[in-house]
Design a protein around this motif. Structure first.
Motif, PDB file in Angstrom:
ATOM      1  N   ALA A  10      -0.102  -5.106  -5.455  1.00  9.51           N
ATOM      2  CA  ALA A  10      -0.934  -6.229  -5.889  1.00  9.51           C
ATOM      3  C   ALA A  10      -0.289  -6.871  -7.088  1.00  9.51           C
ATOM      4  O   ALA A  10       0.339  -6.198  -7.909  1.00  9.51           O
ATOM      5  N   LEU A  31      -7.868  -4.550  -7.741  1.00  6.96           N
ATOM      6  CA  LEU A  31      -6.767  -4.563  -6.779  1.00  6.96           C
ATOM      7  C   LEU A  31      -6.155  -3.177  -6.571  1.00  6.96           C
ATOM      8  O   LEU A  31      -5.140  -3.032  -5.896  1.00  6.96           O
ATOM      9  N   ARG A  34      -4.628  -1.706  -3.339  1.00  7.70           N
ATOM     10  CA  ARG A  34      -3.329  -2.146  -2.818  1.00  7.70           C
ATOM     11  C   ARG A  34      -2.183  -1.280  -3.314  1.00  7.70           C
ATOM     12  O   ARG A  34      -1.031  -1.489  -2.902  1.00  7.70           O
ATOM     13  N   ASN A 109       4.959  -8.763  -4.832  1.00 10.02           N
ATOM     14  CA  ASN A 109       4.347  -8.118  -3.671  1.00 10.02           C
ATOM     15  C   ASN A 109       5.064  -8.633  -2.433  1.00 10.02           C
ATOM     16  O   ASN A 109       5.165  -9.839  -2.252  1.00 10.02           O
ATOM     17  N   SER A 201      -3.471 -11.407  -5.895  1.00  9.73           N
ATOM     18  CA  SER A 201      -3.261 -11.091  -4.482  1.00  9.73           C
ATOM     19  C   SER A 201      -4.535 -11.257  -3.665  1.00  9.73           C
ATOM     20  O   SER A 201      -4.484 -11.657  -2.509  1.00  9.73           O
ATOM     21  N   GLU A 202      -5.655 -10.904  -4.270  1.00 10.73           N
ATOM     22  CA  GLU A 202      -6.912 -11.011  -3.523  1.00 10.73           C
ATOM     23  C   GLU A 202      -8.002 -11.574  -4.420  1.00 10.73           C
ATOM     24  O   GLU A 202      -8.037 -11.303  -5.624  1.00 10.73           O
ATOM     25  N   GLU A 247      -3.278  -7.591   6.882  1.00  9.79           N
ATOM     26  CA  GLU A 247      -4.143  -7.747   5.708  1.00  9.79           C
ATOM     27  C   GLU A 247      -5.602  -7.767   6.167  1.00  9.79           C
ATOM     28  O   GLU A 247      -6.465  -7.169   5.541  1.00  9.79           O
ATOM     29  N   ALA A 252      -6.507  -5.573   3.011  1.00 14.97           N
ATOM     30  CA  ALA A 252      -7.291  -6.250   1.969  1.00 14.97           C
ATOM     31  C   ALA A 252      -8.687  -5.644   1.843  1.00 14.97           C
ATOM     32  O   ALA A 252      -9.179  -4.985   2.763  1.00 14.97           O
TER      33      ALA A 252
END
Ligand code: AMP
Length: 453
Positions: A10, A31, A34, A109, A201-202, A247, A252
């Motif tokens: 991440a 995160l 990840r 990443n 990343s998310e 993902e 995710a």
């Protein structure tokens, strides 16, 4: 062989906000799924960069005291997921360097597919490497670039690398965020509640720090953050989206939106599709926690078969993939998951998981359910058979260890000791993520062997 150190990591970047490193720290907590191997943050106070990184969980690496030394209004952070191998702290990120323009730190990443080639060329020209990470190539490419300004050097450098990269760079006064032309790995842009920006990343990181989602960083786009200005955008590559479908399948967090869609909803859709194309008579639908939960809910809703929590997960054990040997993996599955005997006894069970890779987890779980008294166990997988390894950043083993690459459906079913086994198809998986086969917006190589780069 270069190690694939940046796999399902991440990244986060915070720009223009007091105590940026604290926000980066909170974001890394969101995160953590990840990558649990190592964590790190670099901050910049306008004059100098400060970095702390170490092996272990975010909680272990940082404390109030060391976070306080990461001063400044800008910060980038990273959590690293890696398989076994070199676990030296040097391989944690951010990667930091001093060079002729000052100081710089990078988090990455993804996985560069021409890393070895680039590294060998750099070594031939006298470069000295400190780590096994492909990310270090970038530092050298930037430092050696003939261009005058950092922004031009970054553009220069990313044009020489291939594969999957969602990157965040930090200099003493600026921050840059970049995604490869295919947008393999996610990277979203948000606005912080008291001014300033976040990239992560998310989006589950945004929710934690109260940031508002603006949009995704586009495939092939470079975003530049400068003091007192709106982020500037440069299209470095013509975008040709190939988002990693895994993902959605596994990686995710369900409360995130990646590639513009809710992960939870897409997983539920997968379960509904699975119920539709792979029905079976049973008393209960149970998930393999946590990965199989949304798809099992979807399966239950579409089939009308009641959903129950039939397996308890111990949340204090790491992910099974982290262990290098087969014996350890078996043991870890046992430690991690235990059956709810009262629920299961005498029942025909549909057990839903997101994927079968080596078959270790499914075999162990089915045996466990049968030992707990299940009369039948039907395995349903909310993705197609995993037949091919990933070169773009997901840690899958080599083809000879992927059970679906080496056995027929019936052989796998016998091996995992299930009464029946069925998967989603490529088509129904794509339908679950609101796409279709002709659109080709997603990378499905792990299920189809159709590689792009
Ligand atoms: P296996 O036991 O090898 O068949 O692995 C399947 C299990 O691992 C499933 O429960 C998945 O949720 C999980 N899984 C799938 N892909 C990965 C990955 N890349 N890293 C860690 N776990 C994974």
């Amino acid at each position: 062989m270069l190690e694939n150190m940046n796999e399902k990591c991440a990244v986060v970047g915070i720009y223009g906000c007091e105590d940026a490193s604290k926000l980066a720290y909170f974001s890394l907590h969101a995160l953590q799924h990840r990558g649990q191997e190592a964590a790190g943050i670099s901050s910049s106070d306008g004059k100098k960069l400060h970095t702390i990184k170490n092996r272990g969980l975010v909680m272990r690496v940082f404390n109030e005291k060391n976070l306080a030394t990461l001063s400044g209004n800008n910060a980038i952070g990273h959590t690293r997921y890696s398989t076994a191998g070199d676990d030296s702290i040097l391989d944690a990120q951010p990667v930091f360097a001093r060079y002729d323009l000052g100081e710089m730190a990078i988090v990455h990443n993804g996985n560069l597919t021409n890393a070895e080639e680039v590294r060998n060329a750099l070594i031939k020209k006298g470069a000295i490497f400190q780590t096994f990470m492909d990310t270090e190539n970038l530092i050298h490419l930037i430092a050696k670039s003939e261009k005058e300004k950092l922004i031009d050097r970054i553009i220069d450098a990313v044009q020489r690398i291939e594969g999957a990269f969602s990157l965040v760079f930090l200099s003493r006064t600026k921050m840059f965020a970049m995604r490869d032309r295919h947008g393999f790995r996610p990277l979203s842009l948000g606005k912080l509640p008291f001014g300033g920006y976040i990239v992560a990343s998310e989006t589950c990181a945004f929710d934690l720090v109260g940031a508002t989602y603006i949009r995704d960083v586009e495939p092939g786009e470079l975003l530049i953050f400068e003091e007192g200005e709106e982020p500037k955008s440069i299209k470095v590559f013509e975008p040709t989206p190939k988002h990693c479908i895994f993902e959605y399948v596994y990686f995710a967090r369900p409360d995130s939106h990646v590639f513009g869609q809710s992960v939870y909803q897409t997983r539920k859709n997968m379960g509904q599709e699975l119920a539709r194309i792979q029905p079976v008579e049973a008393d209960l639908v149970i998930p393999v926690p946590d990965g199989g939960v949304p798809a099992a809910i979807g399966y239950s809703q579409a089939s009308g078969i009641p959903y129950e929590m039939g397996i308890m997960r111990n949340h204090y054990i790491g992910r099974t993939f982290i262990e290098p040997t087969q014996e350890m993996r078996d043991l870890k599955v046992k430690m991690k998951l235990s059956p709810m005997t009262d629920i299961i006894k005498g029942k025909r069970i549909i057990v839903v998981d997101d994927s079968i890779v080596r078959g270790t987890t499914s075999r162990r779980i089915i045996r466990m359910l049968k030992e707990a008294g299940a009369s039948e166990v039907h395995m349903r997988v909310s993705s197609p058979p995993t037949t091919d390894p990933c070169f773009y950043g997901v840690d899958t083993p080599s083809k000879d260890k992927l059970i679906a690459a080496n056995m027929t459906n019936q052989e796998i079913c016998d091996y995992i000791e299930a009464d029946s086994l069925a998967y989603l198809t490529e088509e129904t998986l794509l339908r679950s993520v609101n796409s279709n086969i002709t659109e080709e917006k997603y990378c499905t190589a792990c299920f189809t062997g159709k590689y792009i780069v």
